[in-house]
Motif scaffolding. Structure first.
Motif, PDB file in Angstrom:
ATOM      1  N   ASP A  68       0.833  -1.198   0.000  1.00 26.14           N
ATOM      2  CA  ASP A  68       0.000   0.000   0.000  1.00 26.14           C
ATOM      3  C   ASP A  68       0.865   1.243   0.000  1.00 26.14           C
ATOM      4  O   ASP A  68       0.563   2.229  -0.658  1.00 26.14           O
ATOM      5  CB  ASP A  68      -0.895   0.034   1.244  1.00 26.14           C
ATOM      6  CG  ASP A  68      -2.021  -0.970   1.151  1.00 26.14           C
ATOM      7  OD1 ASP A  68      -2.303  -1.413   0.038  1.00 26.14           O
ATOM      8  OD2 ASP A  68      -2.594  -1.298   2.202  1.00 26.14           O
ATOM      9  N   ALA A  69       1.950   1.222   0.753  1.00 30.56           N
ATOM     10  CA  ALA A  69       2.809   2.400   0.869  1.00 30.56           C
ATOM     11  C   ALA A  69       3.324   2.813  -0.487  1.00 30.56           C
ATOM     12  O   ALA A  69       3.423   3.989  -0.798  1.00 30.56           O
ATOM     13  CB  ALA A  69       3.973   2.098   1.802  1.00 30.56           C
ATOM     14  N   ALA A  70       3.658   1.854  -1.317  1.00 29.22           N
ATOM     15  CA  ALA A  70       4.204   2.184  -2.626  1.00 29.22           C
ATOM     16  C   ALA A  70       3.156   2.828  -3.501  1.00 29.22           C
ATOM     17  O   ALA A  70       3.462   3.575  -4.429  1.00 29.22           O
ATOM     18  CB  ALA A  70       4.734   0.916  -3.292  1.00 29.22           C
ATOM     19  N   ALA A  71       1.880   2.538  -3.226  1.00 25.16           N
ATOM     20  CA  ALA A  71       0.825   3.049  -4.088  1.00 25.16           C
ATOM     21  C   ALA A  71       0.175   4.310  -3.562  1.00 25.16           C
ATOM     22  O   ALA A  71      -0.610   4.947  -4.245  1.00 25.16           O
ATOM     23  CB  ALA A  71      -0.250   1.968  -4.243  1.00 25.16           C
ATOM     24  N   VAL A  72       0.483   4.672  -2.327  1.00 28.21           N
ATOM     25  CA  VAL A  72      -0.166   5.838  -1.718  1.00 28.21           C
ATOM     26  C   VAL A  72       0.266   7.119  -2.387  1.00 28.21           C
ATOM     27  O   VAL A  72       1.418   7.306  -2.709  1.00 28.21           O
ATOM     28  CB  VAL A  72       0.196   5.929  -0.222  1.00 28.21           C
ATOM     29  CG1 VAL A  72      -0.272   7.243   0.352  1.00 28.21           C
ATOM     30  CG2 VAL A  72      -0.462   4.786   0.524  1.00 28.21           C
ATOM     31  N   SER A  73      -0.668   8.015  -2.567  1.00 28.71           N
ATOM     32  CA  SER A  73      -0.341   9.339  -3.077  1.00 28.71           C
ATOM     33  C   SER A  73      -1.052  10.343  -2.204  1.00 28.71           C
ATOM     34  O   SER A  73      -2.073  10.030  -1.605  1.00 28.71           O
ATOM     35  CB  SER A  73      -0.795   9.489  -4.534  1.00 28.71           C
ATOM     36  OG  SER A  73      -2.165   9.222  -4.634  1.00 28.71           O
ATOM     37  N   PRO A  74      -0.527  11.573  -2.114  1.00 29.56           N
ATOM     38  CA  PRO A  74      -1.150  12.570  -1.254  1.00 29.56           C
ATOM     39  C   PRO A  74      -2.570  12.864  -1.706  1.00 29.56           C
ATOM     40  O   PRO A  74      -2.914  12.640  -2.854  1.00 29.56           O
ATOM     41  CB  PRO A  74      -0.259  13.809  -1.458  1.00 29.56           C
ATOM     42  CG  PRO A  74       1.026  13.250  -1.978  1.00 29.56           C
ATOM     43  CD  PRO A  74       0.658  12.037  -2.762  1.00 29.56           C
ATOM     44  N   PRO A  75      -3.424  13.345  -0.795  1.00 28.03           N
ATOM     45  CA  PRO A  75      -4.790  13.676  -1.162  1.00 28.03           C
ATOM     46  C   PRO A  75      -4.807  14.761  -2.209  1.00 28.03           C
ATOM     47  O   PRO A  75      -3.891  15.555  -2.301  1.00 28.03           O
ATOM     48  CB  PRO A  75      -5.394  14.183   0.159  1.00 28.03           C
ATOM     49  CG  PRO A  75      -4.225  14.586   0.974  1.00 28.03           C
ATOM     50  CD  PRO A  75      -3.104  13.687   0.581  1.00 28.03           C
ATOM     51  N   PRO A  76      -5.847  14.783  -3.048  1.00 24.71           N
ATOM     52  CA  PRO A  76      -5.894  15.788  -4.108  1.00 24.71           C
ATOM     53  C   PRO A  76      -5.823  17.193  -3.552  1.00 24.71           C
ATOM     54  O   PRO A  76      -6.403  17.493  -2.519  1.00 24.71           O
ATOM     55  CB  PRO A  76      -7.234  15.521  -4.784  1.00 24.71           C
ATOM     56  CG  PRO A  76      -7.931  14.482  -4.003  1.00 24.71           C
ATOM     57  CD  PRO A  76      -6.992  13.941  -2.967  1.00 24.71           C
ATOM     58  N   GLY A 125      10.796  10.173  -4.219  1.00 29.37           N
ATOM     59  CA  GLY A 125       9.345  10.278  -4.364  1.00 29.37           C
ATOM     60  C   GLY A 125       8.565   9.075  -3.864  1.00 29.37           C
ATOM     61  O   GLY A 125       7.334   9.101  -3.819  1.00 29.37           O
ATOM     62  N   LYS A 126       9.258   8.007  -3.459  1.00 29.01           N
ATOM     63  CA  LYS A 126       8.567   6.805  -2.983  1.00 29.01           C
ATOM     64  C   LYS A 126       7.933   7.057  -1.620  1.00 29.01           C
ATOM     65  O   LYS A 126       8.594   7.468  -0.680  1.00 29.01           O
ATOM     66  CB  LYS A 126       9.556   5.639  -2.888  1.00 29.01           C
ATOM     67  CG  LYS A 126       8.889   4.345  -2.425  1.00 29.01           C
ATOM     68  CD  LYS A 126       9.896   3.206  -2.376  1.00 29.01           C
ATOM     69  CE  LYS A 126       9.226   1.919  -1.907  1.00 29.01           C
ATOM     70  NZ  LYS A 126      10.199   0.795  -1.844  1.00 29.01           N
ATOM     71  N   VAL A 127       6.627   6.811  -1.513  1.00 30.19           N
ATOM     72  CA  VAL A 127       5.899   7.012  -0.257  1.00 30.19           C
ATOM     73  C   VAL A 127       6.144   5.833   0.676  1.00 30.19           C
ATOM     74  O   VAL A 127       6.006   4.677   0.280  1.00 30.19           O
ATOM     75  CB  VAL A 127       4.384   7.156  -0.528  1.00 30.19           C
ATOM     76  CG1 VAL A 127       3.611   7.209   0.787  1.00 30.19           C
ATOM     77  CG2 VAL A 127       4.106   8.400  -1.354  1.00 30.19           C
ATOM     78  N   PHE A 128       6.528   6.124   1.926  1.00 33.14           N
ATOM     79  CA  PHE A 128       6.731   5.053   2.896  1.00 33.14           C
ATOM     80  C   PHE A 128       5.697   5.077   4.013  1.00 33.14           C
ATOM     81  O   PHE A 128       5.572   4.124   4.774  1.00 33.14           O
ATOM     82  CB  PHE A 128       8.146   5.091   3.495  1.00 33.14           C
ATOM     83  CG  PHE A 128       8.495   6.366   4.208  1.00 33.14           C
ATOM     84  CD1 PHE A 128       8.071   6.596   5.501  1.00 33.14           C
ATOM     85  CD2 PHE A 128       9.270   7.332   3.570  1.00 33.14           C
ATOM     86  CE1 PHE A 128       8.406   7.773   6.167  1.00 33.14           C
ATOM     87  CE2 PHE A 128       9.604   8.509   4.221  1.00 33.14           C
ATOM     88  CZ  PHE A 128       9.173   8.731   5.522  1.00 33.14           C
ATOM     89  N   ASP A 129       4.924   6.147   4.111  1.00 35.09           N
ATOM     90  CA  ASP A 129       3.887   6.199   5.145  1.00 35.09           C
ATOM     91  C   ASP A 129       2.921   7.335   4.844  1.00 35.09           C
ATOM     92  O   ASP A 129       3.297   8.352   4.251  1.00 35.09           O
ATOM     93  CB  ASP A 129       4.527   6.399   6.522  1.00 35.09           C
ATOM     94  CG  ASP A 129       3.529   6.208   7.658  1.00 35.09           C
ATOM     95  OD1 ASP A 129       2.529   5.511   7.448  1.00 35.09           O
ATOM     96  OD2 ASP A 129       3.747   6.754   8.742  1.00 35.09           O
ATOM     97  N   SER A 130       1.672   7.164   5.291  1.00 32.63           N
ATOM     98  CA  SER A 130       0.671   8.215   5.106  1.00 32.63           C
ATOM     99  C   SER A 130      -0.461   8.046   6.110  1.00 32.63           C
ATOM    100  O   SER A 130      -1.066   6.983   6.197  1.00 32.63           O
ATOM    101  CB  SER A 130       0.090   8.164   3.689  1.00 32.63           C
ATOM    102  OG  SER A 130      -1.028   9.031   3.571  1.00 32.63           O
ATOM    103  N   SER A 131      -0.721   9.091   6.879  1.00 36.72           N
ATOM    104  CA  SER A 131      -1.839   9.045   7.822  1.00 36.72           C
ATOM    105  C   SER A 131      -3.161   9.130   7.067  1.00 36.72           C
ATOM    106  O   SER A 131      -4.191   8.640   7.540  1.00 36.72           O
ATOM    107  CB  SER A 131      -1.736  10.189   8.833  1.00 36.72           C
ATOM    108  OG  SER A 131      -1.852  11.451   8.186  1.00 36.72           O
ATOM    109  N   TYR A 132      -3.155   9.751   5.896  1.00 36.24           N
ATOM    110  CA  TYR A 132      -4.370   9.849   5.092  1.00 36.24           C
ATOM    111  C   TYR A 132      -4.835   8.452   4.687  1.00 36.24           C
ATOM    112  O   TYR A 132      -6.031   8.173   4.633  1.00 36.24           O
ATOM    113  CB  TYR A 132      -4.124  10.673   3.830  1.00 36.24           C
ATOM    114  CG  TYR A 132      -3.865  12.135   4.082  1.00 36.24           C
ATOM    115  CD1 TYR A 132      -4.903  13.017   4.400  1.00 36.24           C
ATOM    116  CD2 TYR A 132      -2.577  12.654   3.979  1.00 36.24           C
ATOM    117  CE1 TYR A 132      -4.661  14.373   4.616  1.00 36.24           C
ATOM    118  CE2 TYR A 132      -2.325  14.003   4.192  1.00 36.24           C
ATOM    119  CZ  TYR A 132      -3.364  14.858   4.513  1.00 36.24           C
ATOM    120  OH  TYR A 132      -3.120  16.191   4.720  1.00 36.24           O
TER     121      TYR A 132
END
Length: 210
Positions: A68-76, A125-132
């Motif tokens: 999931d972390a690899a696929a997460v992107s910031p909210p629009p 640019g790789k996402v490793f964590d997101s509270s969203y």
């Protein structure tokens, strides 16, 4: 602060080790835990909190599954200010910051329990964590070492960095010494979720007092 570490694990200054024990993730994102590799969904791997102290877990809230972390992107982005290029200002400590949206509320006070949403990325640019991704902001005490140094300074302010105001959104660029340094985090078998000497990028939304 992320496979399922508790909501207080993402920003811990202590490196997190992976194990192969299967157990359900806990959610105290910025408290000391250890991370276990556990199967949380059909075929995704979750990193869950183990036995870290509050300070450790607040520092590294890997509450996402690795896949999931690899696929997460910031909210629009909804604000025009957020769509423009962010020009960083570098403080004496080496922390770089850019306000995408200046807040309208009060600033944090040292020792205060606050809430913040964030997306953590490596310099590539790789996402490793997101509270969203978890649908829940991180709650922790600011300025007392519960999170990595770059977060305390980047939100509370100091060393030339202005404090954030509630409702504000800021991008932080942390040099290794304000993140996980030469140890990295989430390391096992020569591979780390956050490699040693990594520059980290955090998109932080300061919600306000918890």
């Amino acid at each position: 602060m992320a496979n399922a570490l508790s909501s207080s694990s993402l920003l811990s200054p202590t490196p997190i080790k992976l194990s192969t024990t299967v157990s359900p993730p806990s959610h105290h994102h910025l408290r000391r835990h250890t991370i276990n590799s556990t199967t949380s969904s059909s075929n995704s791997i979750n990193i869950k909190p183990l036995n870290f102290t509050r300070r450790q877990t607040i520092g590294f809230g890997l509450c996402l599954t690795l896949s999931d972390a690899a696929a997460v992107s910031p909210p629009p982005s909804s604000a025009a200010a957020e769509s423009t290029a962010c020009e960083f200002t570098v403080a004496d400590s080496g922390l770089a910051f850019c306000d995408k949206l200046v807040g309208y509320g009060s600033q944090p006070v040292k020792g205060q329990l606050i809430k913040a949403h964030y997306v953590g990325k490596l310099e590539n640019g790789k996402v490793f964590d997101s509270s969203y991704n978890r649908g829940k902001p991180l709650t922790f005490r600011i300025g007392v070492g519960e999170v990595i140094k770059g977060w305390d300074e980047g939100i509370l302010g100091g060393n030339g960095v202005p404090p954030m105001l509630a409702g504000g959104k800021r991008t932080l660029k942390l040099p290794p010494q304000l993140g996980y340094g030469m140890r990295g985090a989430g390391c096992k078998g020569g591979s780390c979720i956050i490699p040693p000497d990594s520059v980290l990028l955090f998109d932080v939304e300061f919600i306000g007092k918890a």
